[in-house]
Motif scaffolding. Structure first.
Motif, PDB file in Angstrom:
ATOM      1  N   VAL A 180       0.835  -1.203   0.000  1.00 19.50           N
ATOM      2  CA  VAL A 180       0.000   0.000   0.000  1.00 19.50           C
ATOM      3  C   VAL A 180       0.871   1.255   0.000  1.00 19.50           C
ATOM      4  O   VAL A 180       0.607   2.216  -0.726  1.00 19.50           O
ATOM      5  CB  VAL A 180      -0.945  -0.002   1.222  1.00 19.50           C
ATOM      6  CG1 VAL A 180      -1.731   1.305   1.296  1.00 19.50           C
ATOM      7  CG2 VAL A 180      -1.895  -1.190   1.155  1.00 19.50           C
ATOM      8  N   GLU A 181       1.927   1.236   0.807  1.00 23.03           N
ATOM      9  CA  GLU A 181       2.835   2.384   0.871  1.00 23.03           C
ATOM     10  C   GLU A 181       3.546   2.591  -0.453  1.00 23.03           C
ATOM     11  O   GLU A 181       3.735   3.730  -0.912  1.00 23.03           O
ATOM     12  CB  GLU A 181       3.837   2.188   1.996  1.00 23.03           C
ATOM     13  CG  GLU A 181       4.888   3.295   2.124  1.00 23.03           C
ATOM     14  CD  GLU A 181       4.306   4.660   2.421  1.00 23.03           C
ATOM     15  OE1 GLU A 181       5.037   5.661   2.273  1.00 23.03           O
ATOM     16  OE2 GLU A 181       3.101   4.743   2.781  1.00 23.03           O
ATOM     17  N   ARG A 218       1.117   4.292  -2.757  1.00 22.60           N
ATOM     18  CA  ARG A 218       0.944   5.708  -2.415  1.00 22.60           C
ATOM     19  C   ARG A 218       2.097   6.541  -2.959  1.00 22.60           C
ATOM     20  O   ARG A 218       1.881   7.615  -3.538  1.00 22.60           O
ATOM     21  CB  ARG A 218       0.836   5.862  -0.895  1.00 22.60           C
ATOM     22  CG  ARG A 218       0.517   7.289  -0.457  1.00 22.60           C
ATOM     23  CD  ARG A 218       0.692   7.468   1.028  1.00 22.60           C
ATOM     24  NE  ARG A 218       2.082   7.352   1.438  1.00 22.60           N
ATOM     25  CZ  ARG A 218       2.987   8.316   1.286  1.00 22.60           C
ATOM     26  NH1 ARG A 218       2.647   9.463   0.712  1.00 22.60           N
ATOM     27  NH2 ARG A 218       4.238   8.146   1.685  1.00 22.60           N
ATOM     28  N   ARG A 219       3.288   6.056  -2.790  1.00 22.34           N
ATOM     29  CA  ARG A 219       4.458   6.792  -3.266  1.00 22.34           C
ATOM     30  C   ARG A 219       4.492   6.860  -4.796  1.00 22.34           C
ATOM     31  O   ARG A 219       4.806   7.897  -5.378  1.00 22.34           O
ATOM     32  CB  ARG A 219       5.744   6.137  -2.743  1.00 22.34           C
ATOM     33  CG  ARG A 219       5.948   6.297  -1.246  1.00 22.34           C
ATOM     34  CD  ARG A 219       7.204   5.572  -0.790  1.00 22.34           C
ATOM     35  NE  ARG A 219       7.441   5.741   0.629  1.00 22.34           N
ATOM     36  CZ  ARG A 219       8.088   6.774   1.179  1.00 22.34           C
ATOM     37  NH1 ARG A 219       8.575   7.732   0.375  1.00 22.34           N
ATOM     38  NH2 ARG A 219       8.267   6.859   2.476  1.00 22.34           N
ATOM     39  N   LYS A 272       2.008   6.864  -6.838  1.00 21.62           N
ATOM     40  CA  LYS A 272       0.972   7.764  -7.335  1.00 21.62           C
ATOM     41  C   LYS A 272       1.147   9.206  -6.853  1.00 21.62           C
ATOM     42  O   LYS A 272       0.370  10.089  -7.241  1.00 21.62           O
ATOM     43  CB  LYS A 272      -0.413   7.257  -6.910  1.00 21.62           C
ATOM     44  CG  LYS A 272      -0.763   5.871  -7.452  1.00 21.62           C
ATOM     45  CD  LYS A 272      -0.824   5.868  -8.967  1.00 21.62           C
ATOM     46  CE  LYS A 272      -1.244   4.504  -9.494  1.00 21.62           C
ATOM     47  NZ  LYS A 272      -1.310   4.464 -10.976  1.00 21.62           N
ATOM     48  N   LEU A 287       0.653  10.401  -3.827  1.00 16.59           N
ATOM     49  CA  LEU A 287      -0.437  10.769  -2.933  1.00 16.59           C
ATOM     50  C   LEU A 287       0.104  11.244  -1.586  1.00 16.59           C
ATOM     51  O   LEU A 287       1.195  10.826  -1.169  1.00 16.59           O
ATOM     52  CB  LEU A 287      -1.371   9.579  -2.716  1.00 16.59           C
ATOM     53  CG  LEU A 287      -2.103   9.084  -3.961  1.00 16.59           C
ATOM     54  CD1 LEU A 287      -2.816   7.769  -3.683  1.00 16.59           C
ATOM     55  CD2 LEU A 287      -3.090  10.135  -4.447  1.00 16.59           C
ATOM     56  N   GLU A 308       0.741  11.640   2.422  1.00 15.30           N
ATOM     57  CA  GLU A 308       0.941  10.601   3.439  1.00 15.30           C
ATOM     58  C   GLU A 308      -0.320  10.373   4.252  1.00 15.30           C
ATOM     59  O   GLU A 308      -0.639   9.238   4.627  1.00 15.30           O
ATOM     60  CB  GLU A 308       2.104  10.986   4.360  1.00 15.30           C
ATOM     61  CG  GLU A 308       2.444   9.924   5.381  1.00 15.30           C
ATOM     62  CD  GLU A 308       3.659  10.284   6.213  1.00 15.30           C
ATOM     63  OE1 GLU A 308       3.913   9.586   7.209  1.00 15.30           O
ATOM     64  OE2 GLU A 308       4.345  11.265   5.856  1.00 15.30           O
ATOM     65  N   ASP A 367      -6.804   0.111  -8.647  1.00 20.37           N
ATOM     66  CA  ASP A 367      -6.347   1.344  -8.005  1.00 20.37           C
ATOM     67  C   ASP A 367      -7.277   1.732  -6.863  1.00 20.37           C
ATOM     68  O   ASP A 367      -6.817   2.220  -5.815  1.00 20.37           O
ATOM     69  CB  ASP A 367      -6.273   2.478  -9.019  1.00 20.37           C
ATOM     70  CG  ASP A 367      -5.027   2.398  -9.897  1.00 20.37           C
ATOM     71  OD1 ASP A 367      -4.198   1.489  -9.656  1.00 20.37           O
ATOM     72  OD2 ASP A 367      -4.896   3.215 -10.818  1.00 20.37           O
ATOM     73  N   TYR A 412      -6.390  -0.143  -3.745  1.00 20.21           N
ATOM     74  CA  TYR A 412      -5.224   0.403  -3.050  1.00 20.21           C
ATOM     75  C   TYR A 412      -5.535   1.737  -2.387  1.00 20.21           C
ATOM     76  O   TYR A 412      -5.052   2.032  -1.283  1.00 20.21           O
ATOM     77  CB  TYR A 412      -4.048   0.543  -4.021  1.00 20.21           C
ATOM     78  CG  TYR A 412      -3.276  -0.743  -4.200  1.00 20.21           C
ATOM     79  CD1 TYR A 412      -2.188  -1.044  -3.373  1.00 20.21           C
ATOM     80  CD2 TYR A 412      -3.636  -1.658  -5.180  1.00 20.21           C
ATOM     81  CE1 TYR A 412      -1.481  -2.232  -3.522  1.00 20.21           C
ATOM     82  CE2 TYR A 412      -2.934  -2.852  -5.338  1.00 20.21           C
ATOM     83  CZ  TYR A 412      -1.869  -3.133  -4.508  1.00 20.21           C
ATOM     84  OH  TYR A 412      -1.176  -4.306  -4.651  1.00 20.21           O
ATOM     85  N   LEU A 413      -6.348   2.557  -3.038  1.00 22.56           N
ATOM     86  CA  LEU A 413      -6.732   3.841  -2.444  1.00 22.56           C
ATOM     87  C   LEU A 413      -7.509   3.643  -1.147  1.00 22.56           C
ATOM     88  O   LEU A 413      -7.286   4.354  -0.158  1.00 22.56           O
ATOM     89  CB  LEU A 413      -7.580   4.646  -3.440  1.00 22.56           C
ATOM     90  CG  LEU A 413      -6.818   5.278  -4.596  1.00 22.56           C
ATOM     91  CD1 LEU A 413      -7.793   5.707  -5.694  1.00 22.56           C
ATOM     92  CD2 LEU A 413      -6.018   6.480  -4.112  1.00 22.56           C
ATOM     93  N   ALA A 462      -5.117   2.722   1.499  1.00 19.26           N
ATOM     94  CA  ALA A 462      -4.171   3.775   1.871  1.00 19.26           C
ATOM     95  C   ALA A 462      -4.824   4.905   2.660  1.00 19.26           C
ATOM     96  O   ALA A 462      -4.153   5.605   3.424  1.00 19.26           O
ATOM     97  CB  ALA A 462      -3.510   4.344   0.616  1.00 19.26           C
ATOM     98  N   ALA A 463      -6.128   5.102   2.471  1.00 16.69           N
ATOM     99  CA  ALA A 463      -6.810   6.225   3.105  1.00 16.69           C
ATOM    100  C   ALA A 463      -6.905   6.060   4.621  1.00 16.69           C
ATOM    101  O   ALA A 463      -7.059   4.947   5.130  1.00 16.69           O
ATOM    102  CB  ALA A 463      -8.214   6.366   2.521  1.00 16.69           C
TER     103      ALA A 463
END
Length: 256
Positions: free
Chosen positions: A54-55, A58-59, A61, A63, A65, A136, A139-140, A143-144
């Protein structure tokens, strides 16, 4: 789309929530006893993912932290302006540097939304991704920090269900179908009260105990909503209709 004629003349109507069932009675005049409720399911793909993966997403894309996620068509019914005001309050009054990621297609009056973002000076902290692929989205959701949906109306509310299936806390409106879908696995706010939403956001963002409690309840709640269950209950309705005497001029079934 189901028409008023279809709804009123069907031998059986399938609704995705008790809220939708009540709307069919109130707005279309469908007799309550002719409506079966079969909730939607959540896809098996929506699940907690390994934090390192997930991290990395995020990196990749770019997005922030710490971000809140809203998955909705950008239109008035979704009540994004209330969310924007709450986000600004969290950033300014509580000094919480959280940002907002918005996923969904552009709807009507979206230009008004853009103007409000500028008026609230949130442009650097709002990220519009538009429509995204299911992978996606998975994963979003993972990550949220929290999924937020302060909508004025939802016939079911699939994004909150997908979020809790991923172990992500949710904050939703206390209206329409959202309480019956989320149950005790989320927090509820008055969609017309941005101050209440701001307070609730700050609680979830700052209390790991609360967030963990919501994650655990969410996974338990999401397990109740499977497409296998939906298919089984839908088939039961079909079988019941198939054994009914033929009704001239009627549609046999309809879905809402």
């Amino acid at each position: 789309l189901m028409t008023r004629w279809t709804a009123r003349h069907a031998d059986r109507v399938i609704a995705v929530s008790e809220s939708t069932r009540a709307d069919l009675v109130r707005l279309f005049g469908v007799p309550l006893e002719r409506i079966s409720v079969v909730p939607n399911g959540v896809g098996a793909a929506f699940r907690p993912l390994p934090p390192p993966a997930v991290e990395a997403f995020r990196r990749e894309k770019g997005l922030p932290e710490r971000f809140l996620l809203c998955v909705a068509t950008m239109e008035p019914r979704k009540n994004i302006p209330t969310l924007l005001r709450a986000v600004r309050e969290v950033r300014e009054a509580y000094k919480n540097a959280v940002e907002l990621v918005l996923v969904g297609r552009r709807g009507w009056l979206v230009d008004d939304l853009q103007r409000q973002i500028d008026a609230l000076q949130l442009r650097p902290y709002c990220h519009f991704l538009g429509r995204v692929e299911d992978e996606d989205l998975l994963y979003l959701l993972n990550a949220a920090r929290c999924l937020v949906l302060p909508a004025h109306y939802e016939g079911f509310g699939l994004p909150p269900l997908e979020a809790i299936a991923c172990g992500t806390p949710v904050i939703v409106s206390n209206v329409a179908s959202l309480p019956e879908v989320v149950g005790d696995a989320g927090l509820f706010i008055d969609p017309n009260n941005w101050q209440e939403l701001a307070v609730t956001l700050q609680q979830v963002l700052t209390s790991e105990v609360l967030a963990q409690e919501l994650r655990e309840k969410g996974l338990q709640r999401a397990a109740l909503f499977t497409w296998e269950r939906a298919a089984r209950e839908t088939l039961a309705v079909y079988k019941k209709v198939a054994t009914m005497p033929a009704s001239s001029g009627k549609a046999r079934w309809a879905a809402a």
